[in-house]
Scaffold this motif. Sequence first.
Motif, PDB file in Angstrom:
ATOM      1  N   LEU A   1     -37.709  45.117 -23.669  1.00  0.00           N
ATOM      2  CA  LEU A   1     -37.574  45.127 -22.214  1.00  0.00           C
ATOM      3  C   LEU A   1     -37.665  43.706 -21.675  1.00  0.00           C
ATOM      4  O   LEU A   1     -38.446  42.897 -22.179  1.00  0.00           O
ATOM      5  CB  LEU A   1     -38.676  45.986 -21.573  1.00  0.00           C
ATOM      6  N   GLN A   2     -36.858  43.408 -20.675  1.00  0.00           N
ATOM      7  CA  GLN A   2     -36.815  42.077 -20.073  1.00  0.00           C
ATOM      8  C   GLN A   2     -37.443  42.114 -18.681  1.00  0.00           C
ATOM      9  O   GLN A   2     -37.124  42.984 -17.881  1.00  0.00           O
ATOM     10  CB  GLN A   2     -35.357  41.589 -19.967  1.00  0.00           C
ATOM     11  N   TYR A   3     -38.334  41.164 -18.434  1.00  0.00           N
ATOM     12  CA  TYR A   3     -38.956  41.038 -17.120  1.00  0.00           C
ATOM     13  C   TYR A   3     -38.809  39.600 -16.631  1.00  0.00           C
ATOM     14  O   TYR A   3     -38.746  38.663 -17.431  1.00  0.00           O
ATOM     15  CB  TYR A   3     -40.459  41.370 -17.171  1.00  0.00           C
TER      16      TYR A   3
ATOM     17  N   ASP B   1     -40.142  26.222 -15.802  1.00  0.00           N
ATOM     18  CA  ASP B   1     -39.200  27.207 -15.291  1.00  0.00           C
ATOM     19  C   ASP B   1     -38.295  27.648 -16.443  1.00  0.00           C
ATOM     20  O   ASP B   1     -37.676  26.823 -17.112  1.00  0.00           O
ATOM     21  CB  ASP B   1     -38.362  26.586 -14.169  1.00  0.00           C
ATOM     22  N   GLY B   2     -38.246  28.940 -16.714  1.00  0.00           N
ATOM     23  CA  GLY B   2     -37.448  29.462 -17.827  1.00  0.00           C
ATOM     24  C   GLY B   2     -38.238  29.723 -19.088  1.00  0.00           C
ATOM     25  O   GLY B   2     -37.693  30.281 -20.054  1.00  0.00           O
TER      26      GLY B   2
ATOM     27  N   ARG C   1     -43.399  36.533 -25.111  1.00  0.00           N
ATOM     28  CA  ARG C   1     -43.169  37.818 -25.786  1.00  0.00           C
ATOM     29  C   ARG C   1     -44.467  38.618 -25.806  1.00  0.00           C
ATOM     30  O   ARG C   1     -45.497  38.134 -26.264  1.00  0.00           O
ATOM     31  CB  ARG C   1     -42.666  37.597 -27.211  1.00  0.00           C
ATOM     32  N   LEU C   2     -44.385  39.848 -25.316  1.00  0.00           N
ATOM     33  CA  LEU C   2     -45.527  40.750 -25.315  1.00  0.00           C
ATOM     34  C   LEU C   2     -45.288  41.827 -26.357  1.00  0.00           C
ATOM     35  O   LEU C   2     -44.471  42.728 -26.167  1.00  0.00           O
ATOM     36  CB  LEU C   2     -45.721  41.374 -23.926  1.00  0.00           C
ATOM     37  N   GLY C   3     -45.974  41.731 -27.486  1.00  0.00           N
ATOM     38  CA  GLY C   3     -45.771  42.664 -28.581  1.00  0.00           C
ATOM     39  C   GLY C   3     -46.158  44.090 -28.220  1.00  0.00           C
ATOM     40  O   GLY C   3     -47.233  44.334 -27.662  1.00  0.00           O
ATOM     41  N   GLY C   4     -45.264  45.035 -28.510  1.00  0.00           N
ATOM     42  CA  GLY C   4     -45.551  46.446 -28.312  1.00  0.00           C
ATOM     43  C   GLY C   4     -45.527  46.907 -26.869  1.00  0.00           C
ATOM     44  O   GLY C   4     -45.962  48.021 -26.570  1.00  0.00           O
TER      45      GLY C   4
ATOM     46  N   VAL D   1     -40.991  38.247 -21.096  1.00  0.00           N
ATOM     47  CA  VAL D   1     -41.232  37.852 -19.708  1.00  0.00           C
ATOM     48  C   VAL D   1     -40.710  36.427 -19.518  1.00  0.00           C
ATOM     49  O   VAL D   1     -41.156  35.501 -20.195  1.00  0.00           O
ATOM     50  CB  VAL D   1     -42.731  37.912 -19.360  1.00  0.00           C
ATOM     51  N   THR D   2     -39.735  36.268 -18.625  1.00  0.00           N
ATOM     52  CA  THR D   2     -39.187  34.951 -18.309  1.00  0.00           C
ATOM     53  C   THR D   2     -39.845  34.436 -17.032  1.00  0.00           C
ATOM     54  O   THR D   2     -39.829  35.108 -16.004  1.00  0.00           O
ATOM     55  CB  THR D   2     -37.664  35.007 -18.125  1.00  0.00           C
TER      56      THR D   2
END
Length: 306
Positions: free
Chosen positions: A139-141, A176-177, A181-184, A198-199
């Motif tokens: 998932l991208q946030y 900025d940018g 990464r949030l595992g699981g 998460v960007t």
Amino acid sequence: MAADPYATLGVARSASEKDIKSAYRKLAKELHPDRNTDNPNAAERFSEVTRAYDLLSDKDKRAQFDRGEIDGDGNPMGFGGGGFGGGGHQGFGGGGFQSEGIDLGDLFGGIFGGRGQGSGPGASFGGARSRAAPRGNTLQYRLSVSLTDAAKLAPQRVTLGDGKSIDLKLPAGVEDGTQMRLGGKGEPGPGGAGDAIVTIQIEPHAFFKRDGDNLRLDLPISLDEAVGGAKVKVPTVDGAVMLTVAPGSSSGKTLRLKGKGMSRKDGSRGDQLVTLEIHLPESDEDLIRRLEGWQDTRPLRAKLGV
């Protein structure tokens, strides 16, 4: 009698490899046991379509079937349903289904997400056996962070797609940018939940400007503060501090506040660079009278050739 693999997948005998794979993806997605826990027939149908895909995705076996040399289970014609020795395929209830010639982890990557973290060829796949059970989708946030929070690495409260909130610690040297990464924390899948990316998007500030690891600020001062010197209050991302303006300071002079800038990757902080701007009042009669008859005779523009 073994089923016709073309009929099982719902494709014509002239179907291309792409058509066959597409048909299997669609059926496997619909019939996957993890999505049909309340439908006992789904597991059997899933087994059937996988056997059909195993055969038709193998060019040699497909050609043999088309010539009538083997049946839909891949057994030679004329030797009985069990083939040589009666081995054959086993269904879900008969010791697990072993997919031949197909990597289910790779195939389901386009349906449920990337390759899972299974334990190899024996990894369980919702009652079937496969090389690797796929994990859920990533998932991208996008997270908007204020410049002041980025400088101080202030914790951020983030609400994920499942409605749960977590406290996110910004990494040293965040820009900025920057991606975290949030595992699981992604979508669930047969091989476990995927990850979340998460960007970071750092928002512009009203008066601080980023310059590498430093922050710049244009600070207005009055004529009397510039001429006679003064202690003036200056904003920083950590709160206001007092800054000494030396007597005779000119517009454009830059002062440095150490450690009041952006976070660096080594954990230290850059500086805040404060540029003085002398602001004169408009039509101040008292100031005009005080300066009457006084003239600065220095060649201020000589270095410009004028």
